[in-house]
Design a protein around this motif. Sequence first.
Motif, PDB file in Angstrom:
ATOM      1  N   ILE A   2       0.754  -1.012  -0.027  1.00 53.33           N
ATOM      2  CA  ILE A   2      -0.328  -0.255   0.230  1.00 53.33           C
ATOM      3  C   ILE A   2       1.029   1.436  -0.172  1.00 53.33           C
ATOM      4  CG2 ILE A   2      -2.186   1.325   1.016  1.00 53.33           C
ATOM      5  CD1 ILE A   2      -3.052  -1.328   2.343  1.00 53.33           C
ATOM      6  N   THR A   3       0.988   2.335  -0.924  1.00 56.31           N
ATOM      7  CA  THR A   3       1.346   2.701  -1.249  1.00 56.31           C
ATOM      8  C   THR A   3       1.488   4.755  -1.103  1.00 56.31           C
ATOM      9  OG1 THR A   3       1.788   2.907  -3.989  1.00 56.31           O
ATOM     10  CG2 THR A   3       3.640   1.556  -1.565  1.00 56.31           C
ATOM     11  N   SER A   4      -0.293   4.488  -0.868  1.00 57.35           N
ATOM     12  CA  SER A   4      -0.860   6.162  -1.269  1.00 57.35           C
ATOM     13  C   SER A   4      -2.219   5.920  -0.783  1.00 57.35           C
ATOM     14  CB  SER A   4      -1.598   6.196  -2.766  1.00 57.35           C
ATOM     15  OG  SER A   4      -2.207   4.899  -3.444  1.00 57.35           O
ATOM     16  N   GLU A   5      -2.846   7.223  -0.166  1.00 60.15           N
ATOM     17  CA  GLU A   5      -3.770   7.768   0.617  1.00 60.15           C
ATOM     18  C   GLU A   5      -5.338   6.721  -0.160  1.00 60.15           C
ATOM     19  OE1 GLU A   5      -4.817   9.452   4.065  1.00 60.15           O
ATOM     20  OE2 GLU A   5      -3.283   7.661   3.407  1.00 60.15           O
ATOM     21  N   GLU A   7      -4.900   4.063  -2.107  1.00 55.97           N
ATOM     22  CA  GLU A   7      -4.404   2.138  -2.062  1.00 55.97           C
ATOM     23  C   GLU A   7      -5.371   2.286  -0.530  1.00 55.97           C
ATOM     24  OE1 GLU A   7      -1.140   1.547  -3.375  1.00 55.97           O
ATOM     25  OE2 GLU A   7      -1.241   2.261  -5.545  1.00 55.97           O
ATOM     26  N   ALA A   8      -4.904   2.474   0.261  1.00 54.41           N
ATOM     27  CA  ALA A   8      -4.900   2.580   1.970  1.00 54.41           C
ATOM     28  C   ALA A   8      -6.857   2.340   1.557  1.00 54.41           C
ATOM     29  CB  ALA A   8      -4.051   3.402   2.521  1.00 54.41           C
ATOM     30  N   GLN A  50      -0.843  11.137   5.342  1.00 53.98           N
ATOM     31  CA  GLN A  50      -0.537   9.789   4.469  1.00 53.98           C
ATOM     32  C   GLN A  50      -1.222   9.294   5.971  1.00 53.98           C
ATOM     33  OE1 GLN A  50       2.945  11.537   5.171  1.00 53.98           O
ATOM     34  NE2 GLN A  50       2.270  12.500   2.847  1.00 53.98           N
ATOM     35  N   GLN A  53      -2.922   5.739   4.960  1.00 52.33           N
ATOM     36  CA  GLN A  53      -1.764   4.332   5.226  1.00 52.33           C
ATOM     37  C   GLN A  53      -0.959   4.515   6.054  1.00 52.33           C
ATOM     38  OE1 GLN A  53       1.408   5.835   1.323  1.00 52.33           O
ATOM     39  NE2 GLN A  53       2.027   4.358   2.507  1.00 52.33           N
ATOM     40  N   ARG A  54      -0.718   5.628   6.733  1.00 54.10           N
ATOM     41  CA  ARG A  54       0.697   5.597   7.869  1.00 54.10           C
ATOM     42  C   ARG A  54       0.127   5.153   9.105  1.00 54.10           C
ATOM     43  NH1 ARG A  54       5.166   9.424   7.766  1.00 54.10           N
ATOM     44  NH2 ARG A  54       5.345   8.578   9.393  1.00 54.10           N
ATOM     45  N   ASP A  58      -1.959   0.788   8.511  1.00 51.69           N
ATOM     46  CA  ASP A  58      -0.709  -0.225   9.283  1.00 51.69           C
ATOM     47  C   ASP A  58      -1.340  -0.754  10.395  1.00 51.69           C
ATOM     48  OD1 ASP A  58       2.181   0.064   9.648  1.00 51.69           O
ATOM     49  OD2 ASP A  58       1.484   0.469  11.125  1.00 51.69           O
ATOM     50  N   THR A 194       2.649  -1.611   4.982  1.00 55.52           N
ATOM     51  CA  THR A 194       2.217  -0.485   4.707  1.00 55.52           C
ATOM     52  C   THR A 194       4.289   0.287   4.547  1.00 55.52           C
ATOM     53  OG1 THR A 194       2.810   0.140   6.475  1.00 55.52           O
ATOM     54  CG2 THR A 194       0.308  -0.383   5.360  1.00 55.52           C
TER      55      THR A 194
END
Length: 215
Positions: A2-5, A7-8, A50, A53-54, A58, A194
């Motif tokens: 997962i590399t972006s908001e 995608e999250a 983020q 994602q973060r 996560d 993540t």
Amino acid sequence: MITSEAEARAWIAARPEGDCVALERLERLAALLAEENLRQNLVSAASLPQTWQRHFADSAQLLAHVPTAQAGPWLDLGTGAGFPGLVIAVLQPEREIVMVESRARRVEWLSRAAETLGLAKARVIGKRLELVESFPAAAISARAFAPLDRLLELSARFSTSDTIWLLPKGRSARDEVNRLTGWNHLFHVEQSLTDAEAGIVVGTLPGSNKKARTR
């Protein structure tokens, strides 16, 4: 990975727990987090853009390692800003979530956030972990709480042979498991969804909460 908001958000929405109510609560949690972060440093300000994602994905990724049928309280140690505790409570509102946090301002934030989001089965214990009365937990999580050996010393008393441990450990995950001695454990490292460089310690402590005898 997962590399972006975007995608999250999509990943959480695709999970069985990611219904409309959960997504709305997470949107509200993101707003509450940003607002409170102006008053106290809950998370790095640089991480707020983020948040999904973060912090949200996560946290939510831990659910992939817990059987759907497993019942019982989820114990989150050193919850801090609410990760993963509040996110798990949003995604599994029927499960008892116990968040342990010793810092008074964060205890107040966690309690207020849980009440605002209508998380009736989420509760906060505002004590040092050493002072919390033991109870059997179905799952135990801790995000950046303590080194693995110290974490087990403090919290193994909450574990049964069926308890699932879920410990995001960043780059140190595999090294901490490899260096762990004196415990009868079945821990392994899962790749974080993540962070390409992060790992999650997952597993159980067979033999309940007692140290294995060394030979």
